[in-house]
Design an enzyme around this catalytic site. Structure first.
Site, short mmCIF file in Angstrom:
data_model
loop_
_atom_site.label_atom_id
_atom_site.label_comp_id
_atom_site.label_asym_id
_atom_site.label_seq_id
_atom_site.Cartn_x
_atom_site.Cartn_y
_atom_site.Cartn_z
N TYR A 1 -7.66 -13.71 3.03
CA TYR A 1 -7.11 -12.51 3.70
C TYR A 1 -6.47 -12.89 5.04
CZ TYR A 1 -6.93 -7.71 5.46
OH TYR A 1 -6.50 -6.51 5.96
N SER B 1 -2.67 -6.87 10.21
CA SER B 1 -4.09 -6.69 10.53
C SER B 1 -4.38 -7.41 11.84
CB SER B 1 -4.95 -7.32 9.43
OG SER B 1 -6.29 -7.49 9.85
C1 BGC Z 1 -9.72 -5.41 7.15
C2 BGC Z 1 -10.98 -4.60 7.33
C3 BGC Z 1 -11.62 -4.90 8.66
C4 BGC Z 1 -10.61 -4.85 9.81
C5 BGC Z 1 -11.21 -5.30 11.12
C6 BGC Z 1 -8.82 -5.19 8.35
O1 BGC Z 1 -7.61 -5.85 8.20
O2 BGC Z 1 -9.07 -5.04 5.94
O3 BGC Z 1 -11.88 -4.87 6.27
O4 BGC Z 1 -12.64 -3.93 8.92
O5 BGC Z 1 -9.50 -5.64 9.51
O6 BGC Z 1 -11.95 -6.47 11.01
#
Ligand code: BGC
Length: 281
Positions: free
Chosen positions: A179, A166
């Site tokens: 996260y 991410s």
């Molecule tokens: C998340 C999303 C988010 C994106 C950008 C991703 O890894 O799961 O919820 O919109 O990152 O912030």
């Protein structure tokens, strides 16, 4: 074994099915980014295991869509955070197709809360699926790929492991410390694994998506106000779609990317460019 640096021994890297004859496993493939990767892999000629944790109907729908492209597909239920489930999934794939050439470790989730409210369960759930799941699947894939070696008729590498990370392996994210910690973990997990598996000619990389329109971030795009506020963070001016990641994953898994190793490919419409500095600073 000396590396073959000649080009074109396989002759398939430039055609429209760069993954023909390869066997791929995509975790969390019954929806969202995983579904997009599974569909793109099918179109690129790969046989695809569509892993899912809960929604069998959705997984079977993705299997049917992959099969409609002429490629083989198989739905396998497994919770990637459970060792026994992961081992069973790899055994089933081996029984069906004899091995694995590509792992896309995509299964991931969010359990958002302010740090003062975050429960241990919310923390553990996110770390277990996003980080431990990546470990369990990569371990099983590495064992299989090392045992199998290079199959020159399909690829110059003995295997490819792609972690779906991410932008939050780079961008800190208040209210989402579990996260962001899981994705920061994936970054050094991937790089360390790349260092370790290179002698076996297993390529290991990550894709770091930005905002992709899926169920995980629905609140960020479902109303016009939310979408307008999200777009302020995306210089390129649009939200991403799963196919943006699917196409990147096909390229990264293909021999066109044979010299790409230990890298994170950021696919985010410029979200990591600090857009708030475009007019400030
Ligand atoms: C998340 C999303 C988010 C994106 C950008 C991703 O890894 O799961 O919820 O919109 O990152 O912030």
């Amino acid at each position: 074994m000396p590396h073959d640096i000649s080009n074109g021994s396989k002759g398939a890297s430039m055609d429209d099915q760069p993954l023909r004859g390869q066997r791929a496993l995509v975790t969390g493939a019954s929806s969202g980014i995983g579904e997009g990767v599974a569909r793109a892999f099918g179109a690129a000629g790969a046989s695809v295991v569509v892993n899912y944790a809960g929604n069998a109907d959705a997984a079977h729908r993705v299997v049917d869509e992959v099969k409609a492209t002429g490629s083989d597909a198989l739905a396998i239920r497994a919770d990637v955070s459970k060792e026994a489930d992961v081992e069973m999934m790899f055994a089933e794939m081996k029984r069906a197709w004899g091995g694995i050439d590509i792992l896309v470790s995509n299964a991931g989730l969010q359990r958002d809360a302010a740090i003062t409210d975050m429960t241990l369960e919310q923390w553990n759930t996110v770390i277990s699926v996003n980080l431990t799941g990546a470990f369990l699947c990569a371990r099983a894939a590495a064992r299989a790929m090392i045992g199998q070696g290079v199959r020159p008729q399909v690829s110059r590498a003995a295997g490819k492991i792609i972690c779906i990370s991410s932008v939050h392996e780079i961008i800190p994210w208040a209210g989402h410390v579990n996260y962001a910690a899981s994705k920061g973990g994936v970054k050094l997990f991937m790089q360390s694994l790349a260092q370790e598996l290179a002698p076996h000619r297993i390529r290991v990389n990550s894709i770091a998506p930005g905002a992709i329109k899926t169920a995980i971030n629905r609140p960020a795009w479902e109303t016009p106000e939310a979408l307008a506020s999200l777009l302020k963070l995306i210089p390129y001016g649009r939200i991403g779609v799963p196919d943006d990641i699917g196409r990147t994953a096909v390229w990264l898994a293909s021999d066109d990317a044979d010299y790409v190793h230990g890298q994170t490919i950021v696919v985010d419409g410029g979200m990591t460019l600090y857009p708030e500095f475009a007019q400030g600073g």
